[in-house]
Design a protein around this motif. Structure first.
Motif, PDB file in Angstrom:
ATOM      1  N   ASP A  29       0.944  -1.052   0.005  1.00 13.13           N
ATOM      2  CA  ASP A  29       0.696  -0.014  -0.226  1.00 13.13           C
ATOM      3  C   ASP A  29       1.088   0.985  -0.289  1.00 13.13           C
ATOM      4  O   ASP A  29       1.900   1.373   0.683  1.00 13.13           O
ATOM      5  CB  ASP A  29      -0.739   0.043   1.508  1.00 13.13           C
ATOM      6  CG  ASP A  29      -1.930  -0.574   0.725  1.00 13.13           C
ATOM      7  OD1 ASP A  29      -2.411  -2.059  -0.204  1.00 13.13           O
ATOM      8  OD2 ASP A  29      -2.825  -1.497   2.271  1.00 13.13           O
ATOM      9  N   LYS A  51      -2.154   8.410   5.935  1.00 11.70           N
ATOM     10  CA  LYS A  51      -3.650   8.077   4.545  1.00 11.70           C
ATOM     11  C   LYS A  51      -3.366   7.678   3.764  1.00 11.70           C
ATOM     12  O   LYS A  51      -2.185   7.717   3.513  1.00 11.70           O
ATOM     13  CB  LYS A  51      -4.012   9.327   3.900  1.00 11.70           C
ATOM     14  CG  LYS A  51      -5.258  10.332   5.324  1.00 11.70           C
ATOM     15  CD  LYS A  51      -5.949  11.701   4.134  1.00 11.70           C
ATOM     16  CE  LYS A  51      -6.607  12.370   4.860  1.00 11.70           C
ATOM     17  NZ  LYS A  51      -6.804  13.298   4.005  1.00 11.70           N
ATOM     18  N   SER A  54      -4.328   5.901  -2.964  1.00 14.05           N
ATOM     19  CA  SER A  54      -4.881   5.692  -3.693  1.00 14.05           C
ATOM     20  C   SER A  54      -6.801   6.185  -3.865  1.00 14.05           C
ATOM     21  O   SER A  54      -7.575   6.466  -4.380  1.00 14.05           O
ATOM     22  CB  SER A  54      -5.726   4.156  -4.130  1.00 14.05           C
ATOM     23  OG  SER A  54      -5.445   3.298  -2.571  1.00 14.05           O
ATOM     24  N   ASN A  55      -7.019   6.068  -2.300  1.00 11.59           N
ATOM     25  CA  ASN A  55      -8.415   6.515  -1.832  1.00 11.59           C
ATOM     26  C   ASN A  55      -8.857   8.090  -0.688  1.00 11.59           C
ATOM     27  O   ASN A  55      -9.423   8.392  -0.739  1.00 11.59           O
ATOM     28  CB  ASN A  55      -9.518   5.192  -1.748  1.00 11.59           C
ATOM     29  CG  ASN A  55      -8.925   5.054  -0.326  1.00 11.59           C
ATOM     30  OD1 ASN A  55      -8.118   5.468   0.441  1.00 11.59           O
ATOM     31  ND2 ASN A  55      -9.786   3.418   0.153  1.00 11.59           N
ATOM     32  N   GLY A  56      -7.795   8.191  -0.042  1.00 13.03           N
ATOM     33  CA  GLY A  56      -7.570   9.023   0.651  1.00 13.03           C
ATOM     34  C   GLY A  56      -8.164   8.849   2.469  1.00 13.03           C
ATOM     35  O   GLY A  56      -8.183   9.239   3.001  1.00 13.03           O
ATOM     36  N   LYS A  57      -7.978   7.055   2.237  1.00 16.24           N
ATOM     37  CA  LYS A  57      -8.699   6.711   3.531  1.00 16.24           C
ATOM     38  C   LYS A  57      -7.787   7.068   4.323  1.00 16.24           C
ATOM     39  O   LYS A  57      -6.725   6.790   4.207  1.00 16.24           O
ATOM     40  CB  LYS A  57      -9.314   5.076   3.146  1.00 16.24           C
ATOM     41  CG  LYS A  57     -10.196   4.951   4.477  1.00 16.24           C
ATOM     42  CD  LYS A  57     -10.975   3.233   4.113  1.00 16.24           C
ATOM     43  CE  LYS A  57     -11.160   3.131   4.998  1.00 16.24           C
ATOM     44  NZ  LYS A  57     -11.330   1.120   4.830  1.00 16.24           N
TER      45      LYS A  57
END
Length: 95
Positions: A29, A51, A54-57
């Motif tokens: 990741d 974070k 890829s998706n800011g999660k």
């Protein structure tokens, strides 16, 4: 943060930390860790957030406290050296 040169003789070990794990990171990741300086007088306090790119999660958030220790004496200094304070505030660059 490790900031040691023969000129300064300081290291900054983490003496306290807190982290809230929100979502796991997996092998390979890609992530961004953002840190914000909250204090740099008696100790260094950093808030941070991790974070996924890829998706800011948000995967984790927390804080750390670090103190100045003079080497080789291993003596804790109860104030962050002025030159380090300036570097952390952006007034001066560390060498």
């Amino acid at each position: 943060m490790r900031c040691y040169t023969e000129d300064t003789r300081y290291v900054f070990p983490v003496v306290r930390s807190m982290i809230k794990h929100i979502s796991p990171l997996r092998f390979d990741d890609e992530f961004i860790c953002t840190a914000v300086l909250k204090e740099a007088r008696v100790k260094i306090v950093l808030d941070f957030e991790i974070k996924l790119i890829s998706n800011g999660k948000v995967c984790a958030k927390g804080w750390t406290e670090q103190v100045a220790v003079l080497l080789p004496e291993m003596e804790m200094v109860f104030q962050i050296p002025e030159e380090i304070q300036k570097a952390l505030s952006g007034d001066e660059q560390l060498k």
